[in-house]
Scaffold this active site. Structure first.
Site, PDB file in Angstrom:
ATOM      1  N   SER A 100     -70.828 -28.344   2.494  1.00  0.00           N
ATOM      2  CA  SER A 100     -69.943 -29.016   3.439  1.00  0.00           C
ATOM      3  C   SER A 100     -68.831 -29.849   2.822  1.00  0.00           C
ATOM      4  O   SER A 100     -67.736 -29.929   3.382  1.00  0.00           O
ATOM      5  CB  SER A 100     -70.768 -29.890   4.388  1.00  0.00           C
ATOM      6  OG  SER A 100     -71.603 -30.782   3.671  1.00  0.00           O
ATOM      7  N   ASP A 144     -70.795 -40.933   8.139  1.00  0.00           N
ATOM      8  CA  ASP A 144     -72.167 -40.413   8.171  1.00  0.00           C
ATOM      9  C   ASP A 144     -72.957 -40.726   6.909  1.00  0.00           C
ATOM     10  O   ASP A 144     -74.142 -40.413   6.817  1.00  0.00           O
ATOM     11  CB  ASP A 144     -72.173 -38.907   8.432  1.00  0.00           C
ATOM     12  CG  ASP A 144     -71.441 -38.105   7.353  1.00  0.00           C
ATOM     13  OD1 ASP A 144     -71.025 -38.698   6.324  1.00  0.00           O
ATOM     14  OD2 ASP A 144     -71.286 -36.890   7.543  1.00  0.00           O
ATOM     15  N   HIS A 163     -70.860 -37.323   3.700  1.00  0.00           N
ATOM     16  CA  HIS A 163     -69.656 -36.559   3.385  1.00  0.00           C
ATOM     17  C   HIS A 163     -68.514 -37.474   2.941  1.00  0.00           C
ATOM     18  O   HIS A 163     -68.377 -38.598   3.423  1.00  0.00           O
ATOM     19  CB  HIS A 163     -69.222 -35.740   4.601  1.00  0.00           C
ATOM     20  CG  HIS A 163     -70.240 -34.739   5.013  1.00  0.00           C
ATOM     21  ND1 HIS A 163     -70.996 -34.874   6.153  1.00  0.00           N
ATOM     22  CD2 HIS A 163     -70.654 -33.595   4.408  1.00  0.00           C
ATOM     23  CE1 HIS A 163     -71.831 -33.848   6.257  1.00  0.00           C
ATOM     24  NE2 HIS A 163     -71.633 -33.061   5.202  1.00  0.00           N
TER      25      HIS A 163
END
Length: 263
Positions: free
Chosen positions: A40, A238, A241
């Site tokens: 990601s 979060d 990330h």
């Protein structure tokens, strides 16, 4: 998805990729191709909060006629964030390192022509899922083949992955061996044994074994593999990330690392 991948592979099975068969003159007439792979933080989660991208594009990530993107249909188009929107399509994508990398490369005047970015990253994937013969590995190969059909040369693989391998001690322990095999296998199957690889050492993790994975990443000593360290980069809301700022910094660091290959 796997059926589509195999169809593409079959259609590209006769294509031969070799740096020996691609002159610098021919490459300058085509594209300098960079494969973006991993999970990601390569796909890009910069600017995402509660599953929504804020749509802010920093100046370092603005589009350019000299930077193209290979979309999911294997067609070249002008690159603009999010680069992985139709590749990592099960997740919300935002700013990743790819555009900052490409624009930084252009500013360096390295005389390598236009930039072709080939997004391949999929969020939440472990290194074992990128093993030779698996769907992710095959998809990367098929997209690499498709990228070369109109000419150019693959200049490097940009790799940012490992957060998912911090959850389990056994995965963290095996990470270095698995990563080295992935790099070796992909070079072999692309017939580019000296292909530069620029990887990123983790800034964050999903589990407690981040130090083990980081040690593995920083300890890769294969030829033409460089590691840039994301430790200390700004993390998003979060806690996992990179923020938009962090993604831009990593992209620029990867561009600096690539420039050393040409020095």
């Amino acid at each position: 998805m796997s059926s589509l991948i195999w169809l593409v592979l079959l259609s590209c099975s006769t294509l031969v990729i070799s740096t020996k068969n691609v002159s610098e003159a021919n490459a300058s007439q085509g594209k300098s191709i960079f494969i973006l792979a991993g999970q990601s933080n390569m796909a890009g989660r910069g600017g995402i909060k509660r599953g929504i991208w804020d749509r802010y594009v920093p100046p370092e990530c603005k589009s350019s006629q000299k930077v193209l993107r290979l979309n999911a249909e294997h067609q070249w188009e002008e690159a603009r964030p999010p680069l992985h929107r139709d590749i990592d399509y099960l997740k919300t994508c935002g700013i990743g390192p790819g555009m900052a990398f490409a624009n930084s490369i252009l500013k360096k005047n390295l005389n390598i022509g236009d930039i072709g970015l080939v997004p391949c990253a999929i969020g939440g994937t472990q290194i074992s899922e990128w093993r030779r013969g698996g769907p992710l590995y095959n998809q990367l190969l098929s997209r690499a083949h498709a990228a070369l059909q109109v000419g150019g040369i693959i200049r490097a693989i940009l790799w940012y992955q490992g957060e998912s391998d911090t959850r389990c001690q056994e995965d963290a322990k095996l990470y270095k061996k698995r990563l080295e095999k992935f790099f070796t296998d992909i070079r072999s199957d692309l017939k580019l044994p000296e292909l530069p690889v620029i990887q990123v050492a983790l800034a964050s993790s999903e589990g407690p074994y981040i130090n083990e994975v980081r040690k593995a990443q920083l300890g890769i000593h294969l030829p033409n593999v460089k590691c840039v360290d994301a430790k200390g980069m700004k993390i998003g809301h979060d806690g996992l990330h990179l923020s938009t700022e962090g993604e831009v910094q990593v992209g620029q660091m990867m561009a600096d690392a690539f420039a050393h290959f040409l020095a």
